[in-house]
Design an enzyme around this catalytic site. Structure first.
Site, PDB file in Angstrom:
ATOM      1  N   ASP A  38     -10.577   0.501  -0.035  1.00  0.00           N
ATOM      2  CA  ASP A  38     -10.911   1.329  -1.374  1.00  0.00           C
ATOM      3  C   ASP A  38     -11.149   0.323  -2.684  1.00  0.00           C
ATOM      4  OD1 ASP A  38     -10.191   4.023  -0.662  1.00  0.00           O
ATOM      5  OD2 ASP A  38      -7.988   3.746  -0.990  1.00  0.00           O
TER       6      ASP A  38
ATOM      7  N   LYS B 181     -13.496   6.187  -4.287  1.00  0.00           N
ATOM      8  CA  LYS B 181     -14.132   7.103  -4.764  1.00  0.00           C
ATOM      9  C   LYS B 181     -15.075   6.696  -6.134  1.00  0.00           C
ATOM     10  CE  LYS B 181     -11.026   9.970  -6.493  1.00  0.00           C
ATOM     11  NZ  LYS B 181     -10.491  10.796  -7.497  1.00  0.00           N
TER      12      LYS B 181
ATOM     13  N   MET C 161      21.534   2.420  -4.389  1.00  0.00           N
ATOM     14  CA  MET C 161      22.925   2.096  -4.476  1.00  0.00           C
ATOM     15  C   MET C 161      23.660   3.628  -4.806  1.00  0.00           C
ATOM     16  SD  MET C 161      22.858  -0.971  -7.021  1.00  0.00           S
ATOM     17  CE  MET C 161      21.407  -0.464  -8.162  1.00  0.00           C
TER      18      MET C 161
ATOM     19  N   GLY D 282      16.075  -0.035   5.929  1.00  0.00           N
ATOM     20  CA  GLY D 282      14.643   0.355   5.855  1.00  0.00           C
ATOM     21  C   GLY D 282      13.623  -0.719   6.223  1.00  0.00           C
TER      22      GLY D 282
END
Ligand SMILES: C[S@@+](CC[C@H](N)C(=O)[O-])C[C@H]1O[C@@H](n2cnc3c(N)ncnc32)[C@H](O)[C@@H]1O
Length: 249
Positions: A35, A58, A167, A196
């Site tokens: 991009d 774009k 948290m 995660g």
């Protein structure tokens, strides 16, 4: 044989903020679609690696939706030719980057893909200017919005936008009850992500009214982050090809 698409965040521009995981995917790639916001120095590095590069940014005045359809089809075509494709985006691909749209498209066509998060401008750009987004004495929240919306929509973010809560695991029941009291629908989707990105990542899905019961007894000990909002539903669609994500939806 179908190839694979890596949807990769390139970070805010500084090549040293590209992650090791992003570099590994780039090294493996046959072709890289990138991009406008991918930093010039990073593009130079890709050229030096001799990778096949396709610019899909774009241009001014171009319609985003139309361009996106073309990009989706190109990703599919290249993967169906058996190629390893890196779809390189500025910052993080899932923050105002249409990475979610591309993941949904690939999942719906059974194309294997992996999302490699990037360092978002959201946190890195203020940090590089010496601005802490939170401060124990000055601010305990961050509102991330697109400037393409009017300010009146920003005020409604708590009722309609995505909420990311750090948290909050131990107060989840109270948080959900208070969000419902504030006007957020009880069936609003919510996810709790523990550890995660790590090997022991666990994701629990539910709604504001049932997530506290869903995670009770699951013994969540690691760091956890909560996401509230309709975007949580996208995970259900793109899960099928991602064994890392556990769904209780
Ligand atoms: C379409 S959004 C993409 C955001 C990107 N996915 C991310 O996580 O950073 C593009 C906007 O991000 C911001 N942005 C991205 N990189 C930046 C940088 N290096 N410095 C300042 N702003 C930046 C600008 O507001 C820019 O218009």
């Amino acid at each position: 044989m179908v190839g694979k698409v890596y949807i990769v965040g390139a970070g805010p521009g500084d090549p040293e903020l590209l992650t090791i995981k992003a570099l590994k995917a780039i090294e493996e790639a046959d072709v890289i679609l990138y991009d406008r916001l991918v930093g010039d120095e990073i593009v130079e590095m890709l050229k030096r690696l001799g990778k096949e590069l396709v610019y899909v940014g774009k241009n001014c005045g171009e319609r985003g939706e139309y361009r996106q359809k073309e990009i989706n089809e190109l990703l599919k075509k290249l993967a169906e030719e058996g190629k390893v494709v890196v779809r390189l985006k500025g910052g993080d691909p899932f923050v105002f980057g249409r990475g979610g749209v591309e993941a949904e498209f690939l999942a719906s066509h059974g194309i294997p893909f992996e999302v490699i998060p990037g360092v978002s401008s959201v946190n890195s750009v203020p940090a590089s200017a010496g601005i802490p987004l939170t401060h124990p004495k000055l601010s305990s929240s961050i509102l991330i919005v697109t400037g393409k919306d009017g300010v009146e929509n920003w005020c409604e973010s708590i009722l309609n936008g995505t909420l990311v809560i750090l948290m909050g695991r131990n107060n989840i029941k109270e948080i959900c009850n208070n969000l419902i009291k504030a006007g957020r629908g009880p069936d609003t989707p919510i996810a709790v992500i523990e550890n995660g990105t790590l090997k022991n990542q666990r994701v629990f899905f539910g709604t504001l009214k049932n997530i506290a019961d869903i995670i009770e007894g699951e013994n969540l000990n690691g760091p956890a982050l909560i996401v509230v909002g309709e975007v949580v539903k996208v995970a259900k669609k793109i899960n099928a090809t991602n064994p890392k994500i556990f769904s209780s939806l």
